[in-house]
Scaffold this active site. Structure first.
Site, mmCIF file in Angstrom:
data_model
loop_
_atom_site.group_PDB
_atom_site.id
_atom_site.type_symbol
_atom_site.label_atom_id
_atom_site.label_comp_id
_atom_site.label_asym_id
_atom_site.label_seq_id
_atom_site.Cartn_x
_atom_site.Cartn_y
_atom_site.Cartn_z
ATOM 1 N N GLU B 94 0.767 -7.428 10.138
ATOM 2 C CA GLU B 94 1.317 -6.323 9.358
ATOM 3 C C GLU B 94 0.168 -5.717 8.563
ATOM 4 O O GLU B 94 -0.516 -6.409 7.808
ATOM 5 C CB GLU B 94 2.363 -6.886 8.400
ATOM 6 N N ASP B 105 5.929 -3.743 -4.416
ATOM 7 C CA ASP B 105 4.866 -4.744 -4.391
ATOM 8 C C ASP B 105 4.534 -5.286 -5.768
ATOM 9 O O ASP B 105 4.570 -4.579 -6.765
ATOM 10 C CB ASP B 105 3.588 -4.133 -3.786
#
Lengths: 493, 290
Positions: B94, B105
């Protein structure tokens, strides 16, 4: 548990501030929200048949800061725009929505359901009314600014409109932010959350939230950009004294707002994320706008009392949109009332250092909503700038984006210098010190005044008080004074 | 539909979900019908994501899926890192496109994005890099990006651009199911497998809809929170290894490891050190998995 007023509610027991016409309007609005507030509700739309054609013909002058028509041409058609309500996906036209990580969807759905509940919960509404009246100090006055009016008339051949100020600076906390903070804190308590998370730029919303949490016995954590904390130290100290925990974040307000959202994702069970302004994923913008719309409702009643009519124009500063929507929302369906939003022009639109999202931004997705956004060629966010910290946001509320798109509202920019001059002007002419954010709204009056009808009435939202901004104003005076002196010395004679 | 879980230090202990109860249907998790469709569309040399999962399933293995942010510390290190991860046995990689406001995040990946953007990393640069390196990789790449950069470029243009350099999959964390229609349409047109996310708190009906709509694999965020936020790698390697075994034991088809890898690369004394540590780390993680 939230305290509830017992006993039956009889309208005559209501205090004098709440006239019967307001109650009626509230009930109608409650009924409207009831049908559209639920997640599976039918769309309660704004669209009119002319809408799509109007959008494509949206004239440049709507966003230009230089060109003003006496009365924007689109208002000559019959506008059937009713009050804007989001559809079931939380969209105003194409704006809004819930562009968030899947983790938050369940939370947002719950918030939407609770919002729909409290809207027709009489106990909640009563408690809120009591808070608005006794805690915040509503209703706020609609003040006739005679000297300011004379000043602009004198530049306009002795004629023009009368200027009125909606005194949100007189609310407890010093700004309109409390209207929303107290209501959402009540919601947080209702759903059993112990901790309220929020972000603040100038500190006004932080103080409002900390106060509301103290009043309701909730814990409070406030995210603020480290540089804003330095600039607004006394606000930070006050928030701490009110019992809140203030956490510094690198960057600027948008980063503090992001951190507050992330924090919520991590603590969804115990905490409540309070949006301070009309941005974010649905239902946050609608929630905030609803609680701020008391500003517009009062204005309508006060205008009727004072001059037996409606305002011809409403002016408000636009950082993210909460005070603007609060004033405008009530009048969206009144096509004869101009809605004028003023954004931060910073060092000027061509300088690249500004926060004029609706003038220079493009449509994108930010903080969970599809809206206008200052972005570069890669879709990365551009850092906004303004002398007024509360205007430093790279996006804008989706509902305002929608109003721009359908041409219902007009948006202009005012530079730092124009806002600073306006600050001083209002001080000298009316003895009122408006925040630097609100000063942007005052800053447009010079250009707007000639386009207003003679004998007309313009209401400017004085959204917050500006005594905390005094040192910034002084610094700029000194700097510009020094600059002027240097230029006088160095400019060849 | 294959399911991959993210692993984050310590947060895993909060997740008490019995994985299998989320799937009330007794059907196998991998959809064979979808495999056929993807095989027909696939035109690139390397193997697609669904195919990878199918193969691993046949071999009784769990996919190891590392995540790194492109451009941290710089794009040439990312190029090397991709090769290292591939050679150490990653099944899918990824690759994160750095964004100015990464809401999903935590601090580690936020910091990586900031560093990367500070060096001037942008999508075009990442695409150029991928053009060079993808032909040298044996495992498929899935890009991880937020929605606005896709919108800005134009969804169709974005999909064709990444497809042309051999990217197989796409993960967009801030688009909920309702808004994925346009994305899904364009992704299908260009042979990109659009991975959708779900969480332990997602209601069953919704999760079903997500499973139906997703391709490649389903990204199950294994804890409620943003990406991994704590623990230094050297101290907690054992904990991470235990976590991975646990996830595999629950029946996940794959495990995604993000923050730990990003931290290694981003905080190493030099890019070479970082790559070396990455190699060792990857090998130990891979060996922990069945």
């Amino acid at each position: 548990m939230a305290s509830k007023l017992h006993g039956s509610v009889v309208s005559s027991q209501k205090n004098a501030f709440v006239s019967s016409s307001e109650k009626l309007t509230d009930k109608r609005r409650v009924a409207k929200m009831q049908t559209s507030g639920r997640a599976q509700a039918q769309a309660a739309e704004v669209t009119t048949p002319q809408e799509s054609s109007r959008t494509s013909k949206l004239p440049e002058l709507m966003t230009s800061s230089l060109v003003f028509s006496k009365r924007p041409f689109f208002l000559e058609r019959s506008l059937q725009v009713q009050r804007t309500q989001p559809n079931s996906a939380g969209k105003f036209g194409k704006f809004g929505g819930k562009f968030v990580a899947e983790t938050l969807i369940a939370c947002l759905d719950q918030l939407e359901a609770v919002f729909a509940e409290v809207l027709h919960d009489e106990d909640f509404q009563e408690e809120l009314e009591e808070a608005l009246r006794d805690y915040i100090g509503r209703e706020t006055p609609l003040y006739h600014a005679r000297r300011l009016t004379e000043f602009y008339k004198s530049k306009n051949g002795g004629e023009g409109a009368e200027i009125f100020l909606k005194r949100e600076d007189l609310c407890h906390g010093g700004s309109h932010k409390m209207n929303n903070a107290i209501a959402q804190a009540m919601i947080a308590k209702r759903i059993g959350r112990k901790l309220v998370l929020t972000a603040t730029a100038s500190g006004h919303h932080g103080i409002a939230t900390a106060s509301a949490c103290a009043k309701l016995g909730l814990d409070c954590k406030i995210f603020m950009a480290a540089k804003d904390m330095e600039q607004q130290l006394s606000n930070v100290q006050l928030m701490t004294l009110l019992g809140a925990q203030v956490e510094g974040v690198d960057g600027q307000f948008k980063d503090a707002a992001s951190e507050a959202l992330r924090s919520w994702v991590g603590k969804m069970e115990e905490s409540y994320h309070m949006t301070g302004t009309a941005v974010g994923p649905h239902p946050c913008p609608t929630l905030v706008r609803h609680f701020q719309s008391v500003i517009g409702r009062e204005t309508r009643r006060q205008a009727l009392e004072k001059w037996g009519g409606k305002p011809d124009a409403l002016v408000a500063c636009v950082g993210t949109g909460s005070n603007a929507l609060g004033l405008f929302h009530e009048f969206i369906g009144d096509s004869d009332v101009r809605l004028v939003g003023v954004e931060a022009g910073g060092f000027g639109l061509e300088s690249g250092r500004h926060a004029s999202t609706l003038s220079k931004g493009e449509v994108g997705v930010y903080h969970g909503a599809m809206t206008y956004l200052l972005q570069d060629g890669d879709g990365q966010t551009i850092e906004p700038y303004s002398v007024a910290v509360g205007m430093q946001y790279p996006a804008v509320g989706p509902e305002l984006s929608f109003l721009k798109e359908i041409g219902r509202a007009e948006f202009y920019s005012v530079t730092d210098q124009e806002a600073l001059d306006a600050y001083e002007r209002v001080c000298r002419l009316e003895g009122i010190y408006a925040s630097l954010e609100a000063s942007h709204a005052f800053g447009i009056l010079g250009k707007l005044f000639p386009t207003l009808p003679k004998g007309g009435k313009v209401v400017v939202n004085c959204s917050a008080r500006g005594d905390e901004d005094v040192d910034i104003v002084y610094k700029h005076k000194l700097f510009h004074g020094a600059l002027k002196r240097t230029m006088a010395q160095t400019t060849p004679q | 539909m294959a399911i991959a879980l993210t692993s984050s230090f310590l947060q895993l202990k909060k997740c008490e979900v019995d994985f299998h109860t989320f799937y009330p249907s007794k059907k196998p998790i991998v959809s064979l019908r979808r495999y056929t469709t993807m095989a027909a569309i696939s035109t690139t040399k390397s193997v697609g994501i669904s195919e990878t999962f199918n193969r691993l399933k046949r071999e009784g293995k769990v996919a190891f899926i590392p995540y790194i942010t492109a451009g941290d510390p710089d794009l040439s290190t990312t190029t090397e890192a991709l090769k290292v991860l591939d050679s150490c046995g990653s099944d899918i990689i990824e690759l994160g496109v750095p964004y100015s406001d990464p809401l999903a995040d935590g601090p580690v990946i936020q910091a990586a994005a900031t560093r990367s953007l500070g060096r001037g990393t942008n999508l075009d640069a990442i695409i150029s890099m991928l053009k060079e390196v993808v032909p040298q990789l044996s495992c498929p790449i899935a890009l991880f990006t937020y929605y606005n950069p896709i919108l800005k470029r134009g969804t169709g243009r974005f999909m064709s651009t990444i497809s042309n350099v051999g990217v197989h999959g796409l993960v967009v964390p801030d688009v909920p199911l309702e808004e994925t229609t346009a994305l899904r349409m364009e992704a299908k047109k260009h042979g990109i497998e659009l991975v959708l996310l779900t969480t332990p708190t997602t209601p069953t009906d919704r999760m079903k809809a997500i499973v139906e709509a997703a391709e490649g694999f389903i990204y199950l965020v294994s804890s409620v929170g943003v990406t991994g936020t704590r623990a230094s790698v050297s101290d907690k390697v054992q904990a991470l290894l235990r976590e991975i075994k646990e996830i595999a034991g629950w029946g996940a088809d794959g495990v995604i490891v993000g923050s730990a890898m990003v931290k290694l690369l981003g905080e190493a004394k030099s890019p070479q050190d970082g790559l070396r540590e990455l190699e060792n780390f990857t090998k130990s993680l891979k060996s922990a998995l069945p």
